[in-house]
Write a protein that holds these residues in place. Structure first.
Motif, short mmCIF file in Angstrom:
data_model
loop_
_atom_site.label_atom_id
_atom_site.label_comp_id
_atom_site.label_asym_id
_atom_site.label_seq_id
_atom_site.Cartn_x
_atom_site.Cartn_y
_atom_site.Cartn_z
N GLN A 254 53.89 28.83 176.98
CA GLN A 254 54.21 30.06 176.37
C GLN A 254 54.21 29.30 174.96
OE1 GLN A 254 58.66 31.05 177.39
NE2 GLN A 254 57.94 31.82 179.24
N MET A 255 54.27 28.51 174.53
CA MET A 255 54.29 28.08 173.50
C MET A 255 52.96 28.13 172.67
SD MET A 255 57.42 24.96 173.15
CE MET A 255 57.08 24.69 171.04
N TYR A 257 49.93 29.09 174.26
CA TYR A 257 49.34 30.77 173.99
C TYR A 257 49.78 31.51 172.58
CZ TYR A 257 48.30 35.45 174.79
OH TYR A 257 47.70 36.87 175.37
N SER A 258 50.94 31.47 172.52
CA SER A 258 51.62 32.20 171.47
C SER A 258 51.69 31.48 170.06
CB SER A 258 52.76 32.95 171.92
OG SER A 258 54.39 32.42 172.28
N ASP A 259 52.02 30.40 169.95
CA ASP A 259 51.41 29.88 168.70
C ASP A 259 50.85 28.67 167.82
OD1 ASP A 259 54.60 30.27 168.91
OD2 ASP A 259 55.32 28.37 169.65
N GLU A 260 50.53 28.57 167.09
CA GLU A 260 49.31 27.75 166.32
C GLU A 260 49.62 26.35 166.22
OE1 GLU A 260 46.44 28.80 166.35
OE2 GLU A 260 47.30 30.61 166.38
N ARG A 294 45.00 26.39 176.28
CA ARG A 294 45.05 27.02 175.69
C ARG A 294 43.71 27.53 174.28
NH1 ARG A 294 47.84 24.18 169.38
NH2 ARG A 294 49.69 26.43 170.45
N THR A 297 42.84 30.48 177.37
CA THR A 297 44.38 31.92 177.54
C THR A 297 43.88 32.41 175.91
OG1 THR A 297 46.07 30.72 176.50
CG2 THR A 297 45.76 31.09 179.17
N ARG A 298 42.92 31.98 175.34
CA ARG A 298 43.30 33.13 174.73
C ARG A 298 41.72 33.62 174.59
NH1 ARG A 298 45.78 29.97 169.38
NH2 ARG A 298 48.28 30.31 170.12
#
Length: 299
Positions: A254-255, A257-260, A294, A297-298
């Motif tokens: 989760q981190m 995927y959603s965080d930098e 990472r 998923t992006r």
């Protein structure tokens, strides 16, 4: 006076019945012949189906799953005769064998049933061994199966749009599973050990950034480490520490995927002082490095 009893295929008070027109499926398969591997052709609910009788001299090209809710009935498949009573289901495979089924004269059955077929029906039957007919199967009252049947029926009753067909056909798999794997669809009774597991998992989630040991977890419930590990593994299928690591890796995904945040920061936030060790654990569980995850998923 004429006392002749008329055998009936349908026409029972309170019955429900849907037959999906063949044209509906022909149009669907013109668009995509592979999307629906199995699909419903007919379905029905026959309450107190007095004099219900069907004879299929050349068998049936559909699979038939039938659930007897009350009463009883009988059927013949090939050269074998069977009796079906309340809370039993039968799965009759697509066959060219002689087939006949009928309601008991004194205690007629109430049944939910679905006919289904598909381009892979033979493979379906072979894989699940439904082609090796085992006769009626006794199960606990299948409330979930009935709810799924009602949902399927309601969808089809609203018409044959793509959305309605998809909802119904996806439900078909769930309906079949509620019978073939009935024990997996029964909500377990709450007991002390299940409460312990729930509390432990909640404790893991609340302390995801920490290093918890089996001793720490067992101590929360005044249990020995060995006994705690046994009941945890029995309930979840894995040791407590492996389960905790799985939760950490889930949070890491989760981190990432959603965080930098940098990999080192993600590792630290999950209780790993060494980012290289964290990366090795992540790859072991996810099959790729955190960096690759990472990127993938992006895309």
């Amino acid at each position: 006076m004429n006392n002749t009893v008329t055998k009936r295929r349908m026409g029972f008070e309170g019955e429900k019945f849907i037959a999906i027109p063949q044209k509906v499926w022909k149009d669907i398969f013109k668009r995509d012949p592979n999307f629906f591997q199995i699909y419903i052709t007919h379905m029905g609910y026959f309450p107190k189906a007095s004099y219900h009788y069907r004879e299929r001299r050349k068998g049936c090209e559909d699979n038939i799953i039938m659930y007897c809710l009350q009463g009883k009935g009988h059927y013949i498949l090939g050269d074998k005769r069977y009796e079906v009573v309340a809370n039993q289901f039968i799965m009759l495979p697509a066959t060219d064998k002689y087939m006949r089924y009928w309601a008991d004269a004194d205690d007629p059955w109430t049944i939910y049933w679905i006919h289904f077929t598909g381009r892979t029906i033979n493979a379906f039957n072979k894989f699940l061994q439904t082609d090796n007919h085992k006769g009626p199967q006794t199960i606990p009252f299948n409330a979930k199966g009935i709810d799924i049947w009602q949902n399927i029926y309601s969808s089809l009753e609203m018409g044959y749009s793509t959305e309605n067909l998809c909802n119904a056909m996806f439900g078909l798999y769930d309906f079949i599973a509620s019978f073939l794997f009935n024990e997996r669809h029964i909500a377990p009774e709450k007991n002390e050990s299940s409460d312990i597991i729930t509390l432990t998992v909640n404790h893991m989630r609340a302390n995801i950034e920490k290093k918890l040991s089996v001793e720490d977890m067992a101590r929360q419930h005044s249990l020995s480490s060995s006994y705690f590990s046994i009941i945890f593994r029995k309930a979840t299928g894995m040791p407590p520490i492996d389960y905790f690591i799985n939760l950490k890796m889930q949070k890491a995904c989760q981190m990432l995927y959603s965080d930098e945040a940098k990999i080192k920061t993600v590792a630290m936030d999950l209780g790993y002082d060494d980012p290289y060790y964290f990366s090795r654990i992540f790859k072991k569980f996810m099959g790729m490095s955190p960096e690759q995850y990472r990127i993938n998923t992006r895309k």
